[in-house]
Design a protein around this motif. Sequence first.
Motif, short mmCIF file in Angstrom:
data_model
loop_
_atom_site.label_atom_id
_atom_site.label_comp_id
_atom_site.label_asym_id
_atom_site.label_seq_id
_atom_site.Cartn_x
_atom_site.Cartn_y
_atom_site.Cartn_z
N ASP A 49 -4.60 -9.96 6.19
CA ASP A 49 -3.60 -9.65 7.25
C ASP A 49 -2.55 -10.49 7.89
O ASP A 49 -3.11 -11.66 7.92
CB ASP A 49 -4.26 -9.42 8.33
CG ASP A 49 -3.19 -9.68 9.91
OD1 ASP A 49 -2.39 -9.64 9.73
OD2 ASP A 49 -3.50 -9.61 10.61
N SER A 76 -4.70 -0.01 5.51
CA SER A 76 -4.45 1.18 4.09
C SER A 76 -5.08 0.77 3.06
O SER A 76 -4.42 0.97 1.52
CB SER A 76 -3.05 1.57 4.26
OG SER A 76 -2.59 1.98 5.69
N SER A 130 0.64 -0.80 0.04
CA SER A 130 -0.06 -0.24 -0.46
C SER A 130 0.86 0.99 0.01
O SER A 130 0.15 2.60 -0.53
CB SER A 130 -0.84 0.33 0.85
OG SER A 130 -0.64 -0.13 2.21
N TYR A 181 12.51 -6.23 17.08
CA TYR A 181 12.88 -5.60 15.70
C TYR A 181 13.65 -6.39 15.07
O TYR A 181 13.87 -7.44 14.03
CB TYR A 181 12.41 -4.76 15.34
CG TYR A 181 12.57 -4.22 13.52
CD1 TYR A 181 11.79 -4.21 12.49
CD2 TYR A 181 13.78 -3.88 13.04
CE1 TYR A 181 11.72 -3.97 11.49
CE2 TYR A 181 13.82 -3.13 11.75
CZ TYR A 181 12.72 -3.75 10.95
OH TYR A 181 13.21 -3.40 9.55
N ARG A 195 6.72 5.25 5.30
CA ARG A 195 5.84 5.48 6.55
C ARG A 195 7.08 4.96 7.73
O ARG A 195 6.06 4.90 8.74
CB ARG A 195 4.36 4.94 6.33
CG ARG A 195 3.31 5.44 7.14
CD ARG A 195 2.24 5.07 6.99
NE ARG A 195 2.53 3.49 6.99
CZ ARG A 195 1.36 2.81 6.93
NH1 ARG A 195 0.10 2.92 5.81
NH2 ARG A 195 1.74 1.25 7.18
N ASN A 207 7.50 -8.29 1.90
CA ASN A 207 7.75 -7.03 1.84
C ASN A 207 7.29 -6.77 3.55
O ASN A 207 7.54 -5.34 4.00
CB ASN A 207 7.32 -6.11 0.94
CG ASN A 207 7.65 -4.00 1.31
OD1 ASN A 207 8.96 -4.15 1.54
ND2 ASN A 207 5.86 -3.98 1.60
P1 NDP Z 1 6.23 1.35 5.56
O1 NDP Z 1 6.04 1.40 6.89
O2 NDP Z 1 6.32 2.23 5.28
O3 NDP Z 1 4.16 0.21 5.00
C1 NDP Z 1 4.53 -1.64 5.40
C2 NDP Z 1 3.53 -2.08 4.47
O4 NDP Z 1 3.82 -3.33 5.71
C3 NDP Z 1 2.46 -1.74 4.53
O5 NDP Z 1 1.79 -2.02 3.36
C4 NDP Z 1 1.53 -2.04 5.44
O6 NDP Z 1 0.19 -2.12 4.87
C5 NDP Z 1 1.57 -3.40 6.12
N1 NDP Z 1 1.33 -4.21 6.54
C6 NDP Z 1 2.32 -4.40 7.68
N2 NDP Z 1 1.18 -5.17 8.92
C7 NDP Z 1 1.40 -6.07 7.87
C8 NDP Z 1 -0.05 -6.74 7.65
N3 NDP Z 1 -0.39 -7.62 8.96
N4 NDP Z 1 -0.22 -7.25 7.02
C9 NDP Z 1 -0.74 -6.95 5.49
N5 NDP Z 1 0.56 -6.48 5.61
C10 NDP Z 1 0.98 -5.54 6.72
O7 NDP Z 1 7.46 0.23 5.23
P2 NDP Z 1 8.49 -0.03 4.50
O8 NDP Z 1 8.19 0.47 2.65
O9 NDP Z 1 9.27 1.02 4.96
O10 NDP Z 1 9.06 -1.16 5.08
C11 NDP Z 1 8.93 -2.03 3.94
C12 NDP Z 1 10.03 -3.10 4.49
O11 NDP Z 1 10.90 -3.25 4.14
C13 NDP Z 1 9.23 -3.80 6.39
O12 NDP Z 1 9.57 -5.40 5.88
C14 NDP Z 1 10.64 -3.26 6.58
O13 NDP Z 1 10.98 -4.57 7.89
C15 NDP Z 1 11.49 -2.74 6.07
N6 NDP Z 1 13.01 -2.52 6.23
C16 NDP Z 1 12.38 -1.26 5.51
C17 NDP Z 1 13.34 0.06 5.93
C18 NDP Z 1 13.34 1.37 6.19
O14 NDP Z 1 14.17 2.39 6.47
N7 NDP Z 1 11.75 2.38 5.55
C19 NDP Z 1 15.13 -0.32 6.75
C20 NDP Z 1 14.78 -1.50 6.18
C21 NDP Z 1 13.88 -2.62 6.98
P3 NDP Z 1 -1.46 -1.90 5.55
O15 NDP Z 1 -0.87 0.04 5.81
O16 NDP Z 1 -2.76 -1.84 4.93
O17 NDP Z 1 -1.73 -1.93 6.76
#
Ligand code: NDP
Length: 248
Positions: A59, A35, A10, A152, A188, A86
């Motif tokens: 989820d 989202s 999302s 984490y 985010r 992801n």
């Molecule tokens: P965001 O926080 O921007 O987005 C997280 C995404 O995960 C959203 O689309 C959210 O969907 C989804 N999500 C969370 N929980 C669930 C769930 N239970 N079921 C389905 N979807 C879920 O994350 P980033 O884009 O920053 O990060 C993506 C990946 O990269 C993650 O695994 C993160 O750990 C990893 N990462 C990110 C870093 C960074 O600096 N941004 C650094 C290192 C790793 P919704 O809102 O619809 O629930």
Amino acid sequence: MQKVLVTGASVGIGRETAVAFAKQGARVAINYNSSEAEARETLRLVEAASGRGFLVKADVSDEAAATALIREAARLMDGLNVLVNNAGITRFIPFDDLDAATADIWDVLYKTNVESIFFCCREAAKVMPEGSCIVNLASVSGMLPRGSSIPYSVSKAAIIHLTKCLANVLSPKIRVNSVSPGVIQNTRWNAGNKNFNMDQYQSGAEAIPMKRLGEPGDIASAILYLASERSGYITGVNLPVEGGMNVK
Ligand code: NDP
């Protein structure tokens, strides 16, 4: 043709990855949990990039929902040959505040970040054909003892090891690799971080050998590579994409 499911597409890295696959002409299943409006925007961008997109709410931390997600994505796209795990969450807790890392937090992070990947891969392995690829999102925090919190960091280390375990048992039919992002802006990610300070975040870039924070596009490029024929002899690896943080 690539038929790709991106979990947590999302916003952030997931959205960027979905759009990057669409630019290659892939069919893309866009998973989200809460989202919906943002996921619809990802769908719009995917379709504008000439890909075919499908929204699937689930989820992934729930075993039954993760299983159903894989089946539904494969049904909508008439197959599944790329899975990008992801979706991920964190809680911001200083590493030295051990009391704040409660059992509830350990549980929700482990379920969302680690078990979800296992459940999605388990079901995907049943429907994916020979030559398919799985890419899991780990983190530099899973390689070094730092990041948003100990639960984490440990969950991300577990993803790196889970990736190796799955690569072992799913070879040669399915390649399984992970990508470990460094500090990525324009996501985010810091929304729940009460100590977040944009200026400090930006100036932290000076400490990174490449002298900049990462962008979602940097991560999407690595994911596309690991899901392509160009990486056809690579499985079970963890690819850090962090501007050289590991050499500092
Ligand atoms: P965001 O926080 O921007 O987005 C997280 C995404 O995960 C959203 O689309 C959210 O969907 C989804 N999500 C969370 N929980 C669930 C769930 N239970 N079921 C389905 N979807 C879920 O994350 P980033 O884009 O920053 O990060 C993506 C990946 O990269 C993650 O695994 C993160 O750990 C990893 N990462 C990110 C870093 C960074 O600096 N941004 C650094 C290192 C790793 P919704 O809102 O619809 O629930």
